[in-house]
Write an enzyme that holds these catalytic residues in place. Structure first.
Site, PDB file in Angstrom:
ATOM      1  N   CYS A 191     -36.650 -24.035 -12.122  1.00 58.11           N
ATOM      2  CA  CYS A 191     -35.922 -24.892 -11.183  1.00 58.11           C
ATOM      3  C   CYS A 191     -35.586 -26.210 -11.874  1.00 58.11           C
ATOM      4  CB  CYS A 191     -36.759 -25.150  -9.943  1.00 58.11           C
ATOM      5  SG  CYS A 191     -35.914 -26.249  -8.779  1.00 58.11           S
ATOM      6  N   HIS A 198     -27.659 -16.172 -12.445  1.00 65.38           N
ATOM      7  CA  HIS A 198     -26.552 -16.917 -11.833  1.00 65.38           C
ATOM      8  C   HIS A 198     -25.281 -16.083 -11.871  1.00 65.38           C
ATOM      9  CE1 HIS A 198     -28.743 -20.700 -11.404  1.00 65.38           C
ATOM     10  NE2 HIS A 198     -29.388 -20.302 -12.483  1.00 65.38           N
ATOM     11  N   GLU A 255     -28.183 -20.645  -3.119  1.00 64.84           N
ATOM     12  CA  GLU A 255     -29.311 -20.321  -3.998  1.00 64.84           C
ATOM     13  C   GLU A 255     -30.049 -19.060  -3.550  1.00 64.84           C
ATOM     14  OE1 GLU A 255     -32.174 -23.034  -5.369  1.00 64.84           O
ATOM     15  OE2 GLU A 255     -30.808 -24.748  -5.377  1.00 64.84           O
ATOM     16  N   CYS A 270     -28.219 -27.762  -7.581  1.00 66.91           N
ATOM     17  CA  CYS A 270     -28.988 -26.727  -8.278  1.00 66.91           C
ATOM     18  C   CYS A 270     -28.889 -27.016  -9.766  1.00 66.91           C
ATOM     19  CB  CYS A 270     -28.420 -25.356  -7.941  1.00 66.91           C
ATOM     20  SG  CYS A 270     -29.280 -23.993  -8.763  1.00 66.91           S
ATOM     21  N   GLY A 295     -28.232 -23.992 -11.828  1.00 64.15           N
ATOM     22  CA  GLY A 295     -26.867 -23.566 -11.486  1.00 64.15           C
ATOM     23  C   GLY A 295     -25.821 -24.418 -12.165  1.00 64.15           C
TER      24      GLY A 295
HETATM   25  N1  LIG Z   1     -33.439 -20.647  -6.025  1.00 61.63           N
HETATM   26  C1  LIG Z   1     -33.617 -20.580  -7.482  1.00 61.63           C
HETATM   27  C2  LIG Z   1     -34.771 -21.485  -7.903  1.00 61.63           C
HETATM   28  C3  LIG Z   1     -34.442 -22.943  -7.712  1.00 61.63           C
HETATM   29  C4  LIG Z   1     -33.319 -23.348  -8.613  1.00 61.63           C
HETATM   30  C5  LIG Z   1     -32.643 -24.657  -8.265  1.00 61.63           C
HETATM   31  N2  LIG Z   1     -33.173 -25.377  -7.144  1.00 61.63           N
HETATM   32  C6  LIG Z   1     -32.552 -25.533  -9.487  1.00 61.63           C
HETATM   33  O1  LIG Z   1     -32.537 -26.772  -9.342  1.00 61.63           O
HETATM   34  O2  LIG Z   1     -32.450 -24.969 -10.610  1.00 61.63           O
HETATM   35  C7  LIG Z   1     -33.959 -19.158  -7.887  1.00 61.63           C
HETATM   36  O3  LIG Z   1     -34.573 -18.438  -7.101  1.00 61.63           O
HETATM   37  O4  LIG Z   1     -33.617 -18.793  -9.028  1.00 61.63           O
END
Ligand SMILES: N[C@H](CCC[C@H](N)C(=O)O)C(=O)O
Length: 277
Positions: free
Chosen positions: A71, A163, A212, A221, A224
């Protein structure tokens, strides 16, 4: 359970020092703690633990209780949390995650923290590493992708988590609550995927919105935004440094010559508390 509430551009987290607090079942606790009516309210729960191979271990749980590999926004918050709570005196901190070692750096100017720069590691482009169904050695750049009878063109890659990126002319036309979950849970993504829609503003500016995996629409994100820069370069839309404009604010992303992605942005502590349930 003592906790601290942090956010990175509105992507918000409950951070718990798992070396001091008894958290219980992480998945169940994440579901309860992240609930915005019956809990504290957050996009995720972050638990800090000891590590044999890095300064600390960082485990991330989405608001649906699923564990994420990595994250980006939480990494910046954790770096400040560790430093400001005297859990480390380092300003370059190694974090052991399911996506490997991630290294945030606290950047000070005249004694004042100005930003947190994170070495997000290298993007993984092969289908097998994302994972995306198909030849595991192949990449997935601007490929046709059928979603309930409609063909999209996607670029997919991993930043330690999966992604799926789609370029659009006008981000305001994207019905994210409808299309987001359809792609997140698409059969061709065996571990599901984060979904990013991008509108290219110019060669150094990207407007992005995100659905997400395990959390739905978030304000920002970090992984992301990193994946968005890589996809934009691979498709010839931007140079290797760009500002990614998210609902919650801007991240600066660079794809350096060492093939590492560097992401810089803020991290804010909002409050601390004791969770009683
Ligand atoms: N929901 C994402 C994890 C959090 C990623 C996001 N909050 C970031 O800042 O990279 C996943 O399951 O891959």
């Amino acid at each position: 359970m003592q906790f601290a509430k942090w956010h990175g551009l509105g992507n918000d987290f409950v951070i718990v020092n798992g070396m001091k607090e008894v958290v219980g079942d992480y998945h169940k606790q994440a579901l309860a703690v992240c609930d915005r009516n019956f809990g504290i309210g957050a996009d995720g729960l972050v638990v800090l633990l000891p590590s044999e191979i890095a300064d600390f271990k960082m485990r991330i749980f989405n608001s649906d209780g699923s564990e994420a590999d990595m994250c980006g926004n939480a990494t910046r918050c954790v770096a400040r949390y560790l430093y400001e709570n005297q859990l480390t005196d380092k300003t370059v901190i190694t974090l052991d995650t399911l996506a490997g070692i991630i290294t945030p750096e606290l950047i000070f100017e005249n004694g004042r923290l100005v930003t947190v720069k994170v070495d997000m590691g290298e993007p993984k482009l092969k289908r097998g590493a994302i994972p995306l169904a198909g030849d595991p050695q192949e990449q997935a750049i601007n490929i046709p992708f059928l979603v309930e009878g409609e063909t999209y063109h996607i670029t997919s890659l991993s930043m330690g988590n999966p992604h799926c990126i789609i370029f659009v002319d006008d981000i305001r036309t994207v019905n994210l609550p409808v299309i987001g979950p359809k792609i997140e849970t698409h059969i061709l993504f065996p571990k599901k995927t984060n979904v990013e829609f991008l509108q290219i503003v110019d060669r150094h500016t990207i407007r992005m919105r995100v659905w997400e995996r395990g959390a739905g629409i978030t304000k920002a994100c970090g992984t992301g935004a990193s994946a968005a820069l890589v996809a934009s370069v691979l498709n010839g839309y931007t140079d290797r440094q760009a500002t990614v404009k998210l609902d919650g604010g801007d991240l600066f992303i660079e794809w350096a010559s060492n093939n590492h992605i560097y992401k810089s942005g803020p991290a804010v502590e909002v409050f601390r508390g004791k969770y009683l349930l």
